[in-house]
Design an enzyme around this catalytic site. Structure first.
Site, PDB file in Angstrom:
ATOM      1  N   ALA A 118       0.770  -1.404  -0.030  1.00  0.00           N
ATOM      2  CA  ALA A 118      -0.045  -0.079   0.046  1.00  0.00           C
ATOM      3  C   ALA A 118       0.853   1.328  -0.046  1.00  0.00           C
ATOM      4  O   ALA A 118       2.068   1.133   0.399  1.00  0.00           O
ATOM      5  CB  ALA A 118      -0.993   0.029   1.215  1.00  0.00           C
TER       6      ALA A 118
ATOM      7  N   GLY B  75       0.478  -5.255   0.736  1.00  0.00           N
ATOM      8  CA  GLY B  75      -0.745  -5.272  -0.155  1.00  0.00           C
ATOM      9  C   GLY B  75      -0.352  -5.477  -1.793  1.00  0.00           C
ATOM     10  O   GLY B  75      -1.017  -6.051  -2.340  1.00  0.00           O
TER      11      GLY B  75
ATOM     12  N   GLU C  76      -0.735  -9.355  -1.526  1.00  0.00           N
ATOM     13  CA  GLU C  76      -2.102  -9.305  -1.510  1.00  0.00           C
ATOM     14  C   GLU C  76      -2.874  -9.298  -2.575  1.00  0.00           C
ATOM     15  O   GLU C  76      -3.772 -10.265  -2.920  1.00  0.00           O
ATOM     16  CB  GLU C  76      -2.659  -8.531  -0.196  1.00  0.00           C
ATOM     17  CG  GLU C  76      -2.487  -8.721   1.089  1.00  0.00           C
ATOM     18  CD  GLU C  76      -2.830  -7.669   1.976  1.00  0.00           C
ATOM     19  OE1 GLU C  76      -2.281  -6.638   1.922  1.00  0.00           O
ATOM     20  OE2 GLU C  76      -3.743  -8.214   2.975  1.00  0.00           O
TER      21      GLU C  76
ATOM     22  N   GLU D   3       3.950  -5.913   7.054  1.00  0.00           N
ATOM     23  CA  GLU D   3       3.071  -4.920   7.865  1.00  0.00           C
ATOM     24  C   GLU D   3       3.650  -4.732   9.424  1.00  0.00           C
ATOM     25  O   GLU D   3       3.387  -3.543   9.684  1.00  0.00           O
ATOM     26  CB  GLU D   3       1.641  -5.142   7.655  1.00  0.00           C
ATOM     27  CG  GLU D   3       1.135  -5.005   6.172  1.00  0.00           C
ATOM     28  CD  GLU D   3       1.165  -5.595   5.113  1.00  0.00           C
ATOM     29  OE1 GLU D   3       2.155  -6.818   5.204  1.00  0.00           O
ATOM     30  OE2 GLU D   3       0.585  -5.653   3.942  1.00  0.00           O
TER      31      GLU D   3
HETATM   32  C1  3H9 Z   1       0.615  -2.456   3.515  1.00  0.00           C
HETATM   33  O1  3H9 Z   1       0.684  -2.598   2.242  1.00  0.00           O
HETATM   34  C2  3H9 Z   1      -0.920  -2.446   4.093  1.00  0.00           C
HETATM   35  C3  3H9 Z   1      -1.763  -3.487   3.135  1.00  0.00           C
HETATM   36  O2  3H9 Z   1      -1.930  -4.573   3.916  1.00  0.00           O
HETATM   37  C4  3H9 Z   1      -2.894  -2.755   2.940  1.00  0.00           C
HETATM   38  C5  3H9 Z   1      -4.138  -2.652   3.925  1.00  0.00           C
HETATM   39  C6  3H9 Z   1      -5.641  -2.296   3.266  1.00  0.00           C
HETATM   40  N1  3H9 Z   1       4.586   3.498   0.248  1.00  0.00           N
HETATM   41  O3  3H9 Z   1      13.256   1.701   0.763  1.00  0.00           O
HETATM   42  P1  3H9 Z   1      13.719   2.523  -0.460  1.00  0.00           P
HETATM   43  C7  3H9 Z   1       9.409   5.012  -0.971  1.00  0.00           C
HETATM   44  S1  3H9 Z   1       1.684  -1.683   4.297  1.00  0.00           S
HETATM   45  C8  3H9 Z   1       5.051   4.709   0.011  1.00  0.00           C
HETATM   46  O4  3H9 Z   1      14.733   3.628  -0.180  1.00  0.00           O
HETATM   47  P2  3H9 Z   1      14.895   0.264  -1.450  1.00  0.00           P
HETATM   48  C9  3H9 Z   1      10.509   5.194   0.017  1.00  0.00           C
HETATM   49  O5  3H9 Z   1       9.886   6.135   1.131  1.00  0.00           O
HETATM   50  C10 3H9 Z   1       3.250  -1.650   3.150  1.00  0.00           C
HETATM   51  N2  3H9 Z   1       6.479   5.029  -0.206  1.00  0.00           N
HETATM   52  O6  3H9 Z   1      14.153   1.512  -1.614  1.00  0.00           O
HETATM   53  C11 3H9 Z   1      11.572   5.931  -0.759  1.00  0.00           C
HETATM   54  O7  3H9 Z   1      11.123   7.316  -0.858  1.00  0.00           O
HETATM   55  P3  3H9 Z   1      12.122   8.262  -0.971  1.00  0.00           P
HETATM   56  C12 3H9 Z   1       3.647  -2.801   3.091  1.00  0.00           C
HETATM   57  C13 3H9 Z   1       7.328   3.973  -0.279  1.00  0.00           C
HETATM   58  O8  3H9 Z   1      14.908  -0.056  -3.107  1.00  0.00           O
HETATM   59  C14 3H9 Z   1      11.460   5.328  -2.050  1.00  0.00           C
HETATM   60  O9  3H9 Z   1       9.979   4.589  -2.028  1.00  0.00           O
HETATM   61  N3  3H9 Z   1       5.069  -2.727   2.369  1.00  0.00           N
HETATM   62  C15 3H9 Z   1       6.739   2.719  -0.029  1.00  0.00           C
HETATM   63  O10 3H9 Z   1      15.960   0.290  -0.655  1.00  0.00           O
HETATM   64  C16 3H9 Z   1      12.553   3.921  -1.948  1.00  0.00           C
HETATM   65  O11 3H9 Z   1      12.320   3.249  -0.985  1.00  0.00           O
HETATM   66  C17 3H9 Z   1       6.215  -2.372   2.871  1.00  0.00           C
HETATM   67  O12 3H9 Z   1       6.027  -2.216   3.929  1.00  0.00           O
HETATM   68  C18 3H9 Z   1       5.378   2.561   0.282  1.00  0.00           C
HETATM   69  N4  3H9 Z   1       5.076   1.254   0.537  1.00  0.00           N
HETATM   70  O13 3H9 Z   1      13.664  -0.902  -1.172  1.00  0.00           O
HETATM   71  C19 3H9 Z   1       7.442  -2.187   1.963  1.00  0.00           C
HETATM   72  N5  3H9 Z   1       7.925   1.899   0.093  1.00  0.00           N
HETATM   73  O14 3H9 Z   1      13.011   8.054  -2.182  1.00  0.00           O
HETATM   74  C20 3H9 Z   1       7.882  -0.842   2.635  1.00  0.00           C
HETATM   75  C21 3H9 Z   1       9.007   2.564  -0.346  1.00  0.00           C
HETATM   76  O15 3H9 Z   1      11.454   9.543  -1.320  1.00  0.00           O
HETATM   77  N6  3H9 Z   1       9.096  -0.825   1.289  1.00  0.00           N
HETATM   78  N7  3H9 Z   1       8.439   3.910  -0.435  1.00  0.00           N
HETATM   79  O16 3H9 Z   1      12.974   8.488   0.222  1.00  0.00           O
HETATM   80  C22 3H9 Z   1      10.302  -1.469   1.451  1.00  0.00           C
HETATM   81  O17 3H9 Z   1      10.528  -2.143   2.323  1.00  0.00           O
HETATM   82  C23 3H9 Z   1      11.338  -0.900   0.520  1.00  0.00           C
HETATM   83  O18 3H9 Z   1      11.190   0.273   0.056  1.00  0.00           O
HETATM   84  C24 3H9 Z   1      11.662  -1.958  -0.704  1.00  0.00           C
HETATM   85  C25 3H9 Z   1      12.659  -1.014  -1.555  1.00  0.00           C
HETATM   86  C26 3H9 Z   1      12.215  -3.108  -0.320  1.00  0.00           C
HETATM   87  C27 3H9 Z   1      10.144  -2.097  -1.442  1.00  0.00           C
END
Ligand code: 3H9
Length: 677
Positions: free
Chosen positions: A67, A106, A109, A129
């Protein structure tokens, strides 16, 4: 779709297969316009009679990573996610998710409502999450147990750790592995092959596996999950899946999700997610600042810090020259590094040949001259300004032009150290935390004259060796240790007034810290920073140090310790406190746990406000990152500055005034505005 809707989902056709492509950089998060695009494009593919199967894949580096966290807490926009997923699952044509990069939260999901999943070998699949204080709120806790079984679903949701594609295939989460570079074509072929099988809605599959695993997981992780709500909520949802019909399970999951979403723990953990990424950014520095090349590192001092610092670089394949003054100290230091690596290898963290490789790029030396070819030199000798200046003066003559000269000092003035050189632009602080090969925090101290590219390089190298690097300005103790000082001072005063070390520590541990101030002193060494004159006894700490009560290493400090380092309250310490109390003429009184909080934690917020207004931290969230990664502040409380907002800055100011503290003007301002930082 309105005119201002970004086009982040498109559709192509390959014969009878429709390919729906999400393109929402950087991580294809499910922003409102992606949900809208999914709804529109699936609607179109289903309405098109020539389409017999549908592939969902993503452009860019990754499948949907979850998400859009930045939308949380804002007014809802675009279609409801669960409704979109429900209609994909109900599709009358087989739907295949084609996964590369990370399918997270998500994103997974979404893949779970697709009827089949194909992934490249390097893909990772998970529901992280819980790390944001949440649970998969779009059916993940109900669909996973139907696909991978209760045990894997409970583990995945409660730990948040992703699975590599091969493991996902073993568990049935992935049906087929694609070629690493041929996902698009392989997914179309796979979808075509599934036309005959038709849709396979996950919600109609049976939950399988033993629910008993849930209690085992709780028992195994009791320590790690202390204070956290989300792991337990995740498990409650998986448990519900084992006994409730699908729609009721979904409703239960929704209720639990909303509770977490609007609770303070998730707000804190989401804050830290963004804070950690923000910390890497240096205000006023262009993003394209050219970095200096760091191919070889020098470390001065082979003690605990120098050794630990070196290990970080060796593990990333960066050669290190480590310098000591005397042969035996050098041998001992190198021996400790080897022993640590061997111990890790015995636990399976490294292969024996990796240990040999790492040791092979470590060059021990007794001469600073051997640092002449290093691009970054980190001094890690003991805390003495004259000694450090002497070393930096010598380095100035030895180091090659452009080499970064860093001090690992934990509180000394980096600007003064820089005066010992003719190149203050190359000088900065790199303050590692002990044990330096384990602790994630790195304070990068920006001197008055530190060159922007030197600073940016130190931050980048911090990231490269797996640290969370935070920029700090020059001041006594920088960010972390500066805030520790008022806490320690008040903790000592509380002893005089009637609290015991055990009471103060208990309050901190219950708050969520890994240990309290006195447990920390005993671990670090009561003798650290002691003047070493046993006849000069001006504080309780001096008295302990004079008696050789130096902490755990002597089996006596603020506590007594048995052979296994189990602590017990010390009658001797109680006597010493009593003597000081009598001498100071302080009357013993009952200290409440609340007073311990007000006098040890609130002053940290006050100090944080000073640090911020003096510009010694770039932003409040950097201070939070320091305390989470350097000192174990509970992440579910978001760091001291975020916590101040939860606690109420007005309440904090009122209590600090009551206890006679001088209030930082910025904190006062926040309190008057009733806002956080
Ligand atoms: C969810 O899904 C809830 C569901 O169950 C739905 C319920 C209804 N959203 O980490 P990076 C941004 S909860 C918005 O440096 P990497 C991040 O802030 C979500 N922004 O890259 C950064 O911005 P900036 C579950 C996001 O290559 C840029 O993207 N998912 C999100 O080292 C690059 O990120 C997670 O918890 C997001 N979801 O790693 C996954 N994700 O450049 C969270 C990232 O402006 N994300 N951004 O600073 C991660 O673990 C890592 O970002 C990922 C990439 C592994 C994907």
């Amino acid at each position: 779709m309105s005119e201002d809707t970004p086009i982040s989902v498109t559709m192509e056709k390959d014969g009878e297969v429709a390919v729906i492509i999400v393109n929402n950089p950087p991580v294809n998060a499910l922003s409102w316009h992606v949900r809208q695009g999914l709804e529109d494009n699936f609607g179109a593919a289903l309405a098109d009679d020539s389409v017999k199967a549908i592939v969902l894949r993503c452009a860019g580096a990754t499948f949907i990573a979850g998400a859009d966290i930045s939308e949380f807490g804002k007014p809802p926009r675009g279609p409801d996610f669960n409704a979109v997923l429900g209609s994909i699952e109900a599709a009358s044509k087989p739907v295949v998710a084609a996964i590369h990069g990370t399918a997270l939260g998500g994103g997974l999901e979404t893949a779970l409502v697709c009827h089949y999943r194909i992934a490249v070998p390097s893909a990772k699949l998970g529901v992280p999450e819980v790390k944001l204080g949440l649970l998969p709120g779009a059916g993940g806790t109900q669909r996973l147990p139907r696909v991978v079984g209760v045990e894997a679903a409970a583990t995945m949701t409660s730990t948040g750790d992703p699975l590599p594609a091969a493991k996902a295939k073993e568990l049935g989460l992935v049906d087929e592995l694609a070629g690493e570079d041929s996902l698009a074509a392989d997914a179309i072929a796979f979808a075509r092959a599934k036309i005959a099988d038709g849709p396979r809605p996950t919600r109609e599959r049976e939950v399988f596996g033993d629910v008993g695993v849930i209690e085992q997981l709780k028992a195994r992780n009791a320590k790690r999950w202390r204070g956290f709500e989300a792991p337990y909520a995740n498990l409650a949802c998986v448990e519900a899946a084992t006994r409730l019909p699908f729609d009721e399970g979904l409703a239960f999951e929704r209720e639990q999700f909303m509770k977490l979403m609007f609770g303070s723990q998730s707000a804190a953990q989401r804050h830290i997610f963004f804070a950690e990424r923000q910390a890497a950014k240096i205000d006023g520095l262009p993003k394209d600042t050219a970095l200096r090349d760091v191919k070889k590192v020098g470390v001065i001092g082979a003690g605990t810090m120098g050794g630990g610092i070196s290990m970080n670089f060796l593990q990333k394949g960066i050669p290190v020259t480590i310098v000591e003054m005397a042969e035996d100290a050098l041998d001992r230091g190198v021996g400790v590094i080897r022993k640590n690596y061997d111990a890790s290898a015995a636990k399976g963290r490294f292969k024996p040949e990796q240990v040999d490789q790492m040791m092979g790029i470590l060059t021990p030396s007794l001469s600073l001259d051997d640092l002449a070819d290093c691009d970054l030199i980190i001094e890690a000798v003991y805390e003495n300004m004259d000694v450090k200046k002497d070393i930096f003066g010598k380095l100035d003559k030895i180091a090659k032009p452009g080499a970064i000269l860093a001090s690992n000092t934990s509180y000394l003035d980096v600007d003064e150290i820089a005066t010992a050189t003719n190149r203050p632009g190359d000088v900065l602080g790199m303050h590692f935390f002990s044990p330096a090969n384990v602790m994630k925090l790195l304070e990068v101290v920006r001197g008055e004259k530190t060159a922007p590219d030197a600073l940016a390089t130190a931050m980048a190298i911090g990231k490269k060796i797996g640290k969370v690097a935070v920029v700090a300005g020059v001041c006594d103790g920088f960010i972390g240790n500066r805030m520790l000082k008022p806490r320690q001072m008040e903790a000592m005063k509380l002893l005089l007034e009637g609290a015991t070390p055990a009471q103060v520590d208990k309050v901190h541990v219950e708050f969520g810290m890994p240990m309290g101030p006195f447990q920390m002193s005993d671990l670090a060494g009561v003798d650290i920073g002691w003047h070493r004159d046993p006849n000069r006894i001006e504080s309780i700490r001096d008295a302990l140090a004079a008696e050789g009560r130096w902490g755990q290493k002597k089996q006596a400090g603020f506590y007594d310790y048995d052979d296994k380092r189990n602590p017990s309250e010390s009658p001797r310490v109680a006597e010493i406190i009593e003597e000081f109390r009598a001498k100071a003429g302080v009357e013993k009184r009952e200290i409440t746990d609340q007073e311990v909080i007000e006098r040890t934690l609130y002053p940290m917020v006050n100090e944080g406000a000073l640090i911020l207004s003096e510009g010694k931290a770039q932003r409040a969230s950097d201070i939070d990152v320091v305390w989470i990664y350097g000192y174990g502040w509970p992440v579910y409380r978001g760091g001291p500055m975020f916590w101040a907002g939860l606690e109420g800055t007005d309440k904090i100011v009122a209590a600090l005034e009551k206890h006679g503290f001088e209030i930082a003007p910025l904190l006062k301002e926040k309190a008057e505005a009733k806002s956080g930082f």
